[in-house]
Write an enzyme that holds these catalytic residues in place. Sequence first.
Site, mmCIF file in Angstrom:
data_model
loop_
_atom_site.group_PDB
_atom_site.id
_atom_site.type_symbol
_atom_site.label_atom_id
_atom_site.label_comp_id
_atom_site.label_asym_id
_atom_site.label_seq_id
_atom_site.Cartn_x
_atom_site.Cartn_y
_atom_site.Cartn_z
ATOM 1 N N GLY A 35 0.813 -1.190 -0.011
ATOM 2 C CA GLY A 35 -0.120 -0.114 -0.017
ATOM 3 C C GLY A 35 1.081 1.259 -0.069
ATOM 4 N N SER A 107 6.565 -4.678 -1.537
ATOM 5 C CA SER A 107 6.093 -3.459 -2.164
ATOM 6 C C SER A 107 6.189 -2.355 -0.910
ATOM 7 C CB SER A 107 4.951 -3.480 -2.592
ATOM 8 O OG SER A 107 4.309 -1.939 -3.484
ATOM 9 N N TRP A 108 5.139 -1.429 -0.633
ATOM 10 C CA TRP A 108 5.519 -0.720 0.588
ATOM 11 C C TRP A 108 5.696 -1.789 1.823
ATOM 12 C CZ3 TRP A 108 5.976 3.275 3.442
ATOM 13 C CH2 TRP A 108 5.696 3.190 4.870
ATOM 14 N N ASP A 262 9.124 -4.731 -13.562
ATOM 15 C CA ASP A 262 8.638 -3.761 -12.750
ATOM 16 C C ASP A 262 8.800 -2.430 -13.075
ATOM 17 O OD1 ASP A 262 7.335 -2.543 -10.665
ATOM 18 O OD2 ASP A 262 8.124 -3.849 -9.007
ATOM 19 N N HIS A 290 5.681 -6.479 -10.679
ATOM 20 C CA HIS A 290 5.311 -6.085 -9.205
ATOM 21 C C HIS A 290 4.919 -7.166 -8.395
ATOM 22 C CE1 HIS A 290 5.872 -2.961 -6.494
ATOM 23 N NE2 HIS A 290 4.539 -3.055 -5.988
#
Length: 318
Positions: A35, A107-108, A262, A290
Site C-alpha cells: 500500500g 512493495s510498501w 516492474d 511487481h
Amino acid sequence: MTGESAGLVNVDGAEIFWEASGNPAGVPVLYLHGGPGVGLGPRYKTRHDASKFRTIGLDQRGCGRSKPAVQDDLPSLPANTTQALIEDIEAVRRHLGIAKWIVTGGSWGSTLALAYALQHREQVHGLALMAVGTTSREEVEWITEGVGRIFPEAWEEFSEAARRRPGERVVDAYARRLAGTDRDDAETAALAWDRWESTHVSLDPLWQPGPMFDDASERMTMAILVTHYWSSDAFLPEGQTIMERIHQLNGVPGYLIHGRKDVSGPVITPWMLHQRWDGSRLTVIENEGHGGPQCWAALVGAVEEIADGLSRVDRREA
C-alpha cells in the site's frame, strides 16, 4: 498442532488487528502488506509450511480491520507515520510473546520491514522481501511523474486531475485533497488516483484490466494513505533514509526479490540496497513485474533458508 487466532491491540487509541496461523510453537514469520493501505489478504497465510512456521499478519493503522478507518478519523492522519507503524508492530510482537521473528513484506511492506529492522535489529532473524522499495523521494517522483514518459497520455490526464496549486507536486496535490474536508472532491481525487495506479502497473505480465479497487471505501483508504506517506518521503528524514542506513543491517540475512519488468519500481532500488548491505542476496525474476507467483516462491524459499540457518545455529550451540 496448527491453529488460528486473531485479536486487536490498542496502541495510542488505535486498535491494530492481528492474526496468527500455523504452528504456535513454530518459527514466527511476520508479513507486512503493501500500500500503504491495502490491508491483509487471505493468501499470505497459506504460503509457509503450517507445521513449521507461525505466520503473523497485521492490518496497518487506519486500514483493513484495524480501527478506526483512516477516512473516519482524518484528524488523526498526521499521527499515522512510519514510526507509529513500527510501534504498532512492536506492540503486536510483545502481545504475542515473540522474542524474534523473520520479517517479510512486499512493495510498501518491504519499506516498512526495512525501517522496522533498522530500528529493531535484535528482534529480527532475517528479512525476505519482494517488489522491493524504500519510498525515497526519487522513487516517489518516478512513480508519480517520471513513469509518465512511458504513459504520457494517462499521465497528462492524471496531472490535470490533480488540480495543483502553484509549485505543488502532483503527489502533494492529491494528498491535500484526499485529506481535505470536501469529501466529494476527495472521492473524485481517489478515482483519478486509482486510474493512474491501474495504468502504471499495466506492463506487468500478470496485469488484469480494470480498476485497482471496486469498493469505494477500500479505494479511499488506499488513496489517502499512499499519498500521505509518499508526499512525506515515508516520514524518513534526510540523513535517515533506508538507503543511507542500510549498512546498519550488515550481517542480518536479507533476501531481495524483484521482477525485472516492474516498471513502477525499477530493479535499481534493490540492486543499490544489495550493493550496500553485506549479507543480502538479490534475486531478479526475469519475466515478472511487481510481484507474482515466482516472486512469492522465491520469498517462501528465502524464509525456509533463514529458518534452516537458525536450526544450524541451534545445533551448534546444543
